[in-house]
Enzyme design. Structure first.
Site, mmCIF file in Angstrom:
data_model
loop_
_atom_site.group_PDB
_atom_site.id
_atom_site.type_symbol
_atom_site.label_atom_id
_atom_site.label_comp_id
_atom_site.label_asym_id
_atom_site.label_seq_id
_atom_site.Cartn_x
_atom_site.Cartn_y
_atom_site.Cartn_z
ATOM 1 N N GLY A 44 25.529 33.237 -9.028
ATOM 2 C CA GLY A 44 26.238 32.518 -10.084
ATOM 3 C C GLY A 44 25.864 31.062 -10.118
ATOM 4 N N GLY A 46 27.369 27.255 -11.936
ATOM 5 C CA GLY A 46 28.317 26.535 -12.786
ATOM 6 C C GLY A 46 27.861 25.095 -12.871
ATOM 7 N N ALA A 47 28.687 24.263 -13.477
ATOM 8 C CA ALA A 47 28.302 22.862 -13.630
ATOM 9 C C ALA A 47 28.277 22.152 -12.287
ATOM 10 C CB ALA A 47 29.273 22.176 -14.578
ATOM 11 N N GLY A 49 28.244 23.891 -9.050
ATOM 12 C CA GLY A 49 27.820 24.633 -7.880
ATOM 13 C C GLY A 49 26.913 25.786 -8.223
ATOM 14 N N VAL A 51 25.954 29.589 -6.613
ATOM 15 C CA VAL A 51 26.653 30.519 -5.730
ATOM 16 C C VAL A 51 25.714 31.651 -5.321
ATOM 17 C CG1 VAL A 51 28.689 32.012 -5.517
ATOM 18 C CG2 VAL A 51 28.803 29.955 -6.926
ATOM 19 N N LYS A 66 29.152 28.895 -2.009
ATOM 20 C CA LYS A 66 28.886 27.987 -3.134
ATOM 21 C C LYS A 66 28.344 26.672 -2.594
ATOM 22 C CE LYS A 66 31.623 25.565 -6.674
ATOM 23 N NZ LYS A 66 32.747 25.737 -7.592
ATOM 24 N N ASP A 164 41.555 25.248 -15.786
ATOM 25 C CA ASP A 164 40.226 25.649 -16.279
ATOM 26 C C ASP A 164 40.069 27.169 -16.264
ATOM 27 O OD1 ASP A 164 37.704 25.238 -17.319
ATOM 28 O OD2 ASP A 164 36.756 24.901 -15.374
#
Ligand code: ATP
Length: 368
Positions: A44, A46-47, A49, A51, A66, A164
């Site tokens: 994965g 994200g902004a 991290g 993962v 992460k 969030d």
């Protein structure tokens, strides 16, 4: 980076191992993480991290790790990173991802930047990926919505607001267990709330319209948007910008009344809404054609502009749609969260020291 500059990422970035230091020395043990955590596979991004899943040889289980992206890129980055690890560590609940371990890059010292890796329970997917690939039956939707509310009961009672919630931040397993992820934007409930929270599509109207105060009802709104997405497999309010998002909300939910408009602190926002065409609330039975009437009733009670009139987490858990799973004796509340940095105005070096100390002192506990 200021909070209102948080990048909104394209939804389907390819995860990768780029930047991962797989040779770093684990802080607490004789093992290198490489030796303790083997078979790293990117899962994965994200902004803040990237993962990976990894096999934890010590505990004989797969975990998710992460790597925080530039935790010391700025004061705000460091503050966010500290909050995330601190909150994750505070929570111990079946529907919230917990912090199993935390480590930093080799030879780290509080005096220079280091990488930070958070080890969490491994989940097989998140709702965004799941919905991309399959439709969910009503039973699944019920069970997922129940578990999100059960997790929210815990965090809200601990005086934490997640802020969030979105399909990417809701992880699920093959056996339909669900955990809420990503406490990067979470706050202590009474802390002054800033305008930027929640990825745009899942953002509650009171946040967009700058009410003086808003509270944990922003998370209830987020569940409503996610639940609607589970029913239709389409985001409910995919606004390309603030104005478009607001327009989409008004089209479905109708123009709010004057009583509501008068609570909006921003005069320009208030007047802007008055210039828009007046809409009536759409019939949810038609919009969510074919959905379980109880699901529709719950959504009707969630997707309400006024947070004071929006259903509470407790009432949602007691709603007929969730009766099958609800069990008030098994919906624990959380210990009150106190942010040790609440009133602190730390500089970057001080944040780095806080984070270093947190990692040094971290003691793993048995996580639910
Ligand atoms: N414990 C986990 N198990 C399985 N997948 C996970 C786990 N944690 C994170 N992921 C995957 O990695 C993605 C990014 O993780 P996360 O949301 O924590 O990162 P972030 O940088 O804080 O994201 P955001 O951009 O939402 O702020 C998630 O959407 C999810 O797909």
């Amino acid at each position: 980076m200021a909070e209102d500059e948080i990048p909104i990422l394209p939804l389907d970035l390819e995860p990768s191992l780029e930047g991962w230091d797989t040779t770093c020395i684990h802080k607490t043990t004789w093992q290198t993480p490489q030796a303790r955590y083997s078979d790293l596979q990117p899962i994965g991004v994200g902004a803040f991290g990237t993962v990976c899943s990894a096999y934890d040889l010590k505990e004989n289980r797969r975990v998710a790790i992460k790597k925080m992206i530039e935790p010391f890129g700025s004061k705000d980055h460091a503050k966010r990173a500290f909050r995330e690890m601190h909150l994750l560590n505070h929570c111990n609940h079946e529907n919230i991802v917990g912090l199993l371990d935390i480590f930093y890059s080799p030879c780290s010292s509080p005096d220079k930047n280091f990488d930070v890796y958070l080890v969490m329970q491994m989940m097989s997917s998140d709702l965004h990926s799941l919905l991309k690939n399959q439709a969910l039956g009503d039973e699944h939707i019920q069970f997922f919505v129940y578990q999100v509310f059960r997790g929210l009961k815990y965090i809200h009672s601990a005086k934490i607001v997640h802020r969030d919630l979105k399909p990417n931040n809701i992880a699920v397993n093959e056996n339909s267990e669900l955990r809420i992820l990503d406490f990067g934007l979470a706050r202590e409930k009474d802390e002054a709330m800033t305008g930027y929270i929640a990825t745009r599509w899942y953002r509650a109207p009171e946040v967009m319209l700058s009410w003086t105060e808003y509270d944990d009802k922003v998370d209830v709104w987020g569940v409503g948007c996610v639940m609607a997405e589970m029913l239709t497999r389409r985001p409910l309010f995919p606004g390309v910008d603030h104005v478009n998002l607001l327009g989409l909300m008004l089209e479905l939910l109708g123009t709010p009344n004057e009583e509501y408009l008068n609570q909006i602190t921003s005069e320009s926002a208030r007047n802007f809404i008055r210039t828009l065409p007046v809409h009536n609330r759409k019939q949810f039975q038609v919009y969510f054609n074919g959905a379980n009437p109880d699901a529709i009733d719950l959504l009707e009670k969630i997707l309400i502009f006024d947070p004071n009139k929006r259903i509470s987490v407790e009432d949602a858990l007691a709603h007929p749609y969730l009766t099958k799973y609800a069990d008030p004796t098994d919906e624990p509340i959380g210990p009150i969260y106190i942010d040790p940095t609440k009133d602190a105005d730390l500089n970057l070096e001080e944040w780095r020291k806080m984070i270093f100390k947190f990692i040094e002192n971290f003691k793993p506990i048995d996580r639910l």
